[in-house]
Design an enzyme around this catalytic site. Structure first.
Site, PDB file in Angstrom:
ATOM      1  CD  GLU A 327       5.107   8.545  19.528  1.00 27.51           C
ATOM      2  OE1 GLU A 327       5.045   7.855  20.645  1.00 27.51           O
ATOM      3  OE2 GLU A 327       5.186  10.008  19.836  1.00 27.51           O
ATOM      4  CB  CYS A 328       1.216  10.949  14.620  1.00 22.84           C
ATOM      5  SG  CYS A 328      -0.350  11.535  13.753  1.00 22.84           S
ATOM      6  N   GLY A 329       2.945  11.457  12.481  1.00 15.87           N
ATOM      7  CA  GLY A 329       3.743  12.052  11.172  1.00 15.87           C
ATOM      8  C   GLY A 329       4.836  11.259  10.972  1.00 15.87           C
ATOM      9  CE1 TYR A 331       3.014   2.948  10.547  1.00 15.09           C
ATOM     10  CE2 TYR A 331       0.818   3.996  11.127  1.00 15.09           C
ATOM     11  CZ  TYR A 331       1.638   2.819  10.783  1.00 15.09           C
ATOM     12  OH  TYR A 331       0.877   1.969  10.295  1.00 15.09           O
ATOM     13  CB  THR A 427       1.791   3.791  16.903  1.00 12.15           C
ATOM     14  OG1 THR A 427       2.562   5.097  17.487  1.00 12.15           O
ATOM     15  CG2 THR A 427       2.453   2.595  17.404  1.00 12.15           C
TER      16      THR A 427
END
Length: 436
Positions: A327-329, A331, A427
């Protein structure tokens, strides 16, 4: 029954977090059990709440969560003496389009639960106008009740007197006024407050805030204004499927942005969670059946992550046979490369082709509704996931197949589709709840 209040303000940066932590610690020092919540998608403040109260704090969000989920989450306060829900942004600030049970505004939670609002007002650069602002907030929405006001950053006794008189004339209670006191200001970082675990002196900082607020705020009057509320356990509880039975969770200063209610939901569903530190060059538990990399600050540790060959090779070996999701970082670390703020390119794990850069910062912020085009751990194709995106990276390349069709809260299609390749998925948004 707990005495329950919402702490809000006309805008961000006024002092909601400082007041919430100070009140929580001051009442805790009086022997009261205090339960905090955070309205809206913030994964940092709950850790500060827990430091102040010695009880886990979770998020409640009217855009992403239905009433049953919110009722389930707040029912943890059944044994508390005081409940404080810290708002986000301004009291009525949310998105234009309604979500599951509201727009994400703090006012939604206050009205839904019947908890009165304590406003933090910063009258810097004004005097009687502060009363007009408070009166406008009081009268804006019939279902939201204003308990009173705490003034913050008052310039002088004369300044305080002018504002107090105007508020009293408007029929608004003033619980106290805090003069400027820089020592209790919380440190900032580009994604908001520095994480609680990064501040060794956080306990002393909260103690000082509690002492300062107790000196200038009538704590008994604040308590008398609270609603006496009996939590009602919800039958349906949380419906957030765990990504697997045994979950290897990255957890350190680079990977710490995960909503507490998500971990609780996974455990409640019977999942087991083991943690490992990529910064310490650790690898996922070999017995895990899925690996989850949450967001955080990988851009501040990109050189170290790139140098940690054991972690990178171990994650690649894990992904040969089992799902890995970021997720985010997280990802970004699953991607091919990350360029830091100084323009230095660092090789990441390469499980996905994503390349990101912080060399030219651009804020990406807002709610996200994603419909999965392919499976990701815990969710099947077609699942509709509600989450929140907040980062400053830009996409240099996103060559893999998209994981989802992603919309913002207004329904616009987003370029940040997530990615999938083999057993790896990622994501930019942080998952909050599955749309039912």
């Amino acid at each position: 029954m707990p005495a329950s209040l919402v702490i809000s303000a006309p805008a961000s940066g006024v002092g909601k977090t400082t007041l919430t932590l100070a009140l929580a610690r001051a009442w805790r020092q009086r022997g009261l059990n205090v339960q905090c919540f955070k309205s809206g998608p913030d994964y940092i403040d709950p850790a500060f709440h827990a430091a102040a109260t010695e009880r886990a704090s979770v998020n409640v969000d009217s855009w992403a969560m239905d009433r049953g989920t919110i009722a389930h989450l707040v029912s943890r306060a059944v044994d508390a003496d005081v409940v404080l829900a810290e708002g986000s942004m301004g009291l009525f600030d949310g998105v234009a389009a309604r979500g599951v049970s509201g727009t994400g505004a703090t006012a939604d939670i206050a009205e839904m639960l019947g908890w009165p609002v304590v406003l933090v007002i910063d009258p810097s650069g004004q005097a009687q106008t502060a009363a007009a602002i408070a009166a406008g907030l009081r009268d804006y929405r019939a279902g939201v009740r204003l308990a009173g006001v705490v003034l913050n950053r008052v310039a002088s006794p004369r300044h305080e007197d002018l504002v107090r008189r105007a508020l009293v004339d408007a029929g608004i209670a003033v619980f106290g006024a805090l003069p400027r006191h820089a020592e209790i200001s919380m440190p900032k970082r580009h994604l908001g407050l520095v994480q609680a675990e990064e501040r060794a002196e956080i306990g002393q900082l909260i103690d000082e805030a509690a002492r300062f607020v107790a000196e200038h705020v009538d704590l008994d009057a604040v308590l008398r204004s609270a609603a006496r509320w009996l939590p009602q356990p919800a039958a349906n509880g949380l419906i957030v499927a765990p990504p697997g039975q045994r979950i290897a969770l990255a957890r350190d200063a680079a990977f710490s942005f995960v909503y507490p209610h998500m971990l609780e939901a996974w455990r409640a569903a019977g999942a087991e969670i083991s943690t490992f530190s990529p910064l310490a060059d650790e690898v996922p538990d070999a017995s895990a059946d899925v690996c989850w990399l949450p967001g955080g600050y990988p851009e501040l540790h990109a050189g170290r992550l790139a140098a940690n060959a054991r972690f990178r090779n171990g994650l690649r070996a894990f992904a040969e046979t089992r799902p890995v999701h970021g997720e985010c970082g997280g990802y970004m670390v699953l991607g091919a490369a990350l360029t830091d703020a100084d323009g230095v390119r660092h090789e990441m794990t390469g499980l996905l082709g994503l390349e990101t850069s912080f060399a030219k910062r651009r804020m990406h912020l807002g709610y996200r509704l994603a419909e999965l085009a392919a499976p990701m751990p815990g969710h099947q194709p077609g699942a509709r996931l509600r989450g929140h995106e907040f980062h400053y990276s830009t996409i240099v390349a996103q060559p893999d197949a998209p994981l989802a069709v992603v919309h913002d809260a207004a329904g616009a299609v987003m370029a940040e589709t997530g990615s999938r390749r083999g057993h790896a998925t990622g994501t930019f948004f942080h998952l909050i709840a599955e749309d039912r």
